[in-house]
Design an enzyme around this catalytic site. Structure first.
Site, mmCIF file in Angstrom:
data_model
loop_
_atom_site.group_PDB
_atom_site.id
_atom_site.type_symbol
_atom_site.label_atom_id
_atom_site.label_comp_id
_atom_site.label_asym_id
_atom_site.label_seq_id
_atom_site.Cartn_x
_atom_site.Cartn_y
_atom_site.Cartn_z
ATOM 1 N N ASP A 130 10.943 55.934 -32.475
ATOM 2 C CA ASP A 130 12.032 55.651 -33.203
ATOM 3 C C ASP A 130 12.894 54.774 -32.362
ATOM 4 O O ASP A 130 12.409 54.074 -31.532
ATOM 5 C CB ASP A 130 12.756 57.006 -33.347
ATOM 6 C CG ASP A 130 13.236 57.585 -32.077
ATOM 7 O OD1 ASP A 130 13.106 56.912 -31.083
ATOM 8 O OD2 ASP A 130 13.677 58.688 -32.129
ATOM 9 N N ALA A 131 13.977 54.385 -32.842
ATOM 10 C CA ALA A 131 14.819 53.206 -32.241
ATOM 11 C C ALA A 131 15.258 53.564 -30.939
ATOM 12 O O ALA A 131 15.650 52.845 -30.166
ATOM 13 C CB ALA A 131 16.332 53.112 -33.187
#
Length: 143
Positions: free
Chosen positions: A25-26
């Site tokens: 994810d980010a």
């Protein structure tokens, strides 16, 4: 193709996966749904190792569907980690299986995520529960 496997071998299985950029994810940690994809892959490879393929089941009008998942995330995995994803059969019924699945660090065995998963056999035409193939039931030591 495995014609038959001893019950203890048939009831557990493991695959190894590497964490790629697309899995994160980010924040740079493995996205929560990625664990579910890896668990699905382990179940598919396990069936293949037992000689039961999804496409062959589809030809018989059957498919496995996930009917229940209870997952707990314990520690994050990160980019480039090497992981082991395993399964163990907890319960065999005529039309479903209950499994435990775990994702661990390959280097130290640390538990990252664990889940209890119920998969059911469904008739592809009616959408209703259907009996599991007899050969698979026999391999898993169904009562």
């Amino acid at each position: 193709m495995v014609e038959s496997a001893p019950m203890s071998e048939a009831r557990s299985f493991s695959i190894r996966v590497r964490v790629y950029y697309e899995d994160t994810d980010a924040g740079g940690i493995v996205y929560h749904a990625t664990y579910l994809r890896w668990m699905e892959r382990a179940r598919s490879d396990w069936l293949r190792a037992l000689g039961e393929r999804h496409d062959a089941m589809a030809g018989q009008g059957l498919q496995f569907v996930v009917s229940e998942v209870d997952i707990r995330y314990r520690r994050p995995a990160r980019l480039d980690d090497l992981l082991d994803v395993d399964l163990e059969v907890l319960e065999v019924r005529r039309a479903s299986l209950r499994l435990t699945q775990r994702t661990r660090g390959a280097d130290d065995g640390s538990l990252l995520a664990d889940a209890t998963v119920r998969v059911a056999v469904m008739d592809r035409h009616t959408g209703r529960p259907a009996p599991m193939p007899k050969r698979l039931l026999d391999m898993l030591g169904a009562p």
